[in-house]
Write a protein that holds these residues in place. Structure first.
Motif, PDB file in Angstrom:
ATOM      1  N   THR A  52      17.794-101.446 -36.577  1.00  0.00           N
ATOM      2  CA  THR A  52      16.499-100.769 -36.656  1.00  0.00           C
ATOM      3  C   THR A  52      15.992-100.378 -35.267  1.00  0.00           C
ATOM      4  OG1 THR A  52      15.248-102.843 -36.569  1.00  0.00           O
ATOM      5  CG2 THR A  52      15.851-102.011 -38.763  1.00  0.00           C
ATOM      6  N   GLY A  53      16.755-100.679 -34.246  1.00  0.00           N
ATOM      7  CA  GLY A  53      16.341-100.377 -32.873  1.00  0.00           C
ATOM      8  C   GLY A  53      16.622 -98.930 -32.491  1.00  0.00           C
ATOM      9  N   LEU A  54      16.403 -98.620 -31.230  1.00  0.00           N
ATOM     10  CA  LEU A  54      16.560 -97.266 -30.714  1.00  0.00           C
ATOM     11  C   LEU A  54      17.946 -96.697 -30.995  1.00  0.00           C
ATOM     12  CD1 LEU A  54      15.553 -94.876 -28.975  1.00  0.00           C
ATOM     13  CD2 LEU A  54      16.401 -96.128 -26.983  1.00  0.00           C
ATOM     14  N   ILE A  55      18.971 -97.422 -30.638  1.00  0.00           N
ATOM     15  CA  ILE A  55      20.340 -96.944 -30.852  1.00  0.00           C
ATOM     16  C   ILE A  55      20.820 -97.292 -32.248  1.00  0.00           C
ATOM     17  CG2 ILE A  55      22.742 -97.197 -30.094  1.00  0.00           C
ATOM     18  CD1 ILE A  55      21.577 -97.510 -27.244  1.00  0.00           C
ATOM     19  N   GLY A  56      20.536 -98.512 -32.710  1.00  0.00           N
ATOM     20  CA  GLY A  56      20.994 -98.946 -34.026  1.00  0.00           C
ATOM     21  C   GLY A  56      20.548 -98.039 -35.155  1.00  0.00           C
TER      22      GLY A  56
ATOM     23  N   PRO B  52      23.815 -94.905 -16.787  1.00  0.00           N
ATOM     24  CA  PRO B  52      23.042 -94.796 -18.031  1.00  0.00           C
ATOM     25  C   PRO B  52      23.476 -93.608 -18.878  1.00  0.00           C
ATOM     26  CG  PRO B  52      21.738 -94.062 -16.165  1.00  0.00           C
ATOM     27  CD  PRO B  52      23.010 -94.627 -15.608  1.00  0.00           C
ATOM     28  N   ILE B  53      23.419 -93.822 -20.196  1.00  0.00           N
ATOM     29  CA  ILE B  53      23.804 -92.796 -21.164  1.00  0.00           C
ATOM     30  C   ILE B  53      22.687 -92.678 -22.191  1.00  0.00           C
ATOM     31  CG2 ILE B  53      25.119 -94.522 -22.459  1.00  0.00           C
ATOM     32  CD1 ILE B  53      27.029 -92.305 -23.346  1.00  0.00           C
ATOM     33  N   ALA B  54      22.445 -91.473 -22.650  1.00  0.00           N
ATOM     34  CA  ALA B  54      21.402 -91.231 -23.642  1.00  0.00           C
ATOM     35  C   ALA B  54      21.699 -92.005 -24.922  1.00  0.00           C
ATOM     36  CB  ALA B  54      21.316 -89.737 -23.947  1.00  0.00           C
TER      37      ALA B  54
ATOM     38  N   ALA C  45      36.984 -93.101 -18.684  1.00  0.00           N
ATOM     39  CA  ALA C  45      35.919 -93.214 -19.681  1.00  0.00           C
ATOM     40  C   ALA C  45      35.448 -91.843 -20.138  1.00  0.00           C
ATOM     41  CB  ALA C  45      34.740 -93.978 -19.092  1.00  0.00           C
ATOM     42  N   ARG C  46      34.934 -91.814 -21.351  1.00  0.00           N
ATOM     43  CA  ARG C  46      34.329 -90.598 -21.882  1.00  0.00           C
ATOM     44  C   ARG C  46      32.907 -90.513 -21.322  1.00  0.00           C
ATOM     45  NH1 ARG C  46      34.228 -89.830 -28.204  1.00  0.00           N
ATOM     46  NH2 ARG C  46      36.452 -89.961 -27.800  1.00  0.00           N
ATOM     47  N   LEU C  47      32.630 -89.464 -20.548  1.00  0.00           N
ATOM     48  CA  LEU C  47      31.309 -89.288 -19.951  1.00  0.00           C
ATOM     49  C   LEU C  47      30.470 -88.339 -20.784  1.00  0.00           C
ATOM     50  CD1 LEU C  47      32.067 -88.983 -16.128  1.00  0.00           C
ATOM     51  CD2 LEU C  47      31.442 -91.010 -17.434  1.00  0.00           C
ATOM     52  N   ALA C  48      29.242 -88.756 -21.052  1.00  0.00           N
ATOM     53  CA  ALA C  48      28.305 -87.892 -21.752  1.00  0.00           C
ATOM     54  C   ALA C  48      27.825 -86.821 -20.781  1.00  0.00           C
ATOM     55  CB  ALA C  48      27.129 -88.721 -22.262  1.00  0.00           C
ATOM     56  N   PRO C  49      27.472 -85.659 -21.279  1.00  0.00           N
ATOM     57  CA  PRO C  49      27.098 -84.555 -20.383  1.00  0.00           C
ATOM     58  C   PRO C  49      25.684 -84.640 -19.813  1.00  0.00           C
ATOM     59  CG  PRO C  49      26.983 -83.818 -22.649  1.00  0.00           C
ATOM     60  CD  PRO C  49      27.532 -85.226 -22.671  1.00  0.00           C
ATOM     61  N   THR C  50      24.774 -85.355 -20.477  1.00  0.00           N
ATOM     62  CA  THR C  50      23.372 -85.336 -20.081  1.00  0.00           C
ATOM     63  C   THR C  50      23.093 -86.332 -18.958  1.00  0.00           C
ATOM     64  OG1 THR C  50      22.798 -84.785 -22.353  1.00  0.00           O
ATOM     65  CG2 THR C  50      21.006 -85.539 -20.931  1.00  0.00           C
ATOM     66  N   ARG C  51      22.531 -85.831 -17.850  1.00  0.00           N
ATOM     67  CA  ARG C  51      22.131 -86.692 -16.735  1.00  0.00           C
ATOM     68  C   ARG C  51      20.834 -87.408 -17.090  1.00  0.00           C
ATOM     69  NH1 ARG C  51      24.965 -86.583 -12.516  1.00  0.00           N
ATOM     70  NH2 ARG C  51      26.399 -84.899 -12.077  1.00  0.00           N
TER      71      ARG C  51
END
Length: 161
Positions: free
Chosen positions: A9-13, A77-79, A149-155
């Motif tokens: 129920t959290g932000l990511i979950g 950090p990743i979104a 590692a797989r890098l997310a695009p958003t800074r």
């Protein structure tokens, strides 16, 4: 596939649960509000019953009303949306029998990241550098990902803007 999401129920979950359900899986969120208390142990035996996969997205708080305590550990950090997509993909996929590294494209000391985040959100709490605070206090060195590692695009700074 039935997937139990501890911390669901959290932000990511909550985003992982949403993605898994959208893909046709039975994603069941578990949290203190649903009767699963990770720290106290209540509901932990029942939560994974019948699940094909269990995902743990719990987190430990390291703040109070006067201050936020964070170590200076370097992190990438990743979104939350990027994390949720990667977790849902792995949870619903074939077993990796290994680790999938994901990260954001920038590197920040965690305490500085906390200061930046609170400042951008108008939160006047103070960040205290505390090498014993939270789960990153256990890390010796940094938490930077493997070069593969797989890098997310958003800074991170773009996300805050």
């Amino acid at each position: 596939m039935k997937i139990a999401v501890i911390g669901g129920t959290g932000l990511i979950g909550s985003q992982v649960v949403e993605e898994l359900r959208a893909a046709g899986h039975e994603a069941v969120p578990h949290a203190k509000s649903t009767g699963v208390d990770v720290l106290g142990g209540q509901g932990l035996d029942e939560a994974p019953a019948g699940a094909d996969v269990v995902v743990d997205l719990t987190n430990s708080p390291t703040s109070d009303a006067d201050t936020v305590r964070l170590p200076a550990t370097p992190v990438q950090p990743i979104a939350a949306a990027g994390v949720a997509s990667a977790v849902a993909e792995v949870a619903a996929g074939a077993p990796l029998n290994g680790v999938r590294d994901i990260a954001g494209p920038g590197v920040f000391p965690l305490d500085e990241l906390g200061r930046l985040t609170l400042s951008r959100k108008g939160d006047d709490r103070t960040v205290v550098t505390d090498p014993t605070a939270g789960m990153f206090a256990l890390v010796k060195g940094d938490v930077l990902t493997d070069p593969k590692a797989r890098l997310a695009p958003t800074r991170y700074t773009d996300r805050l803007a």
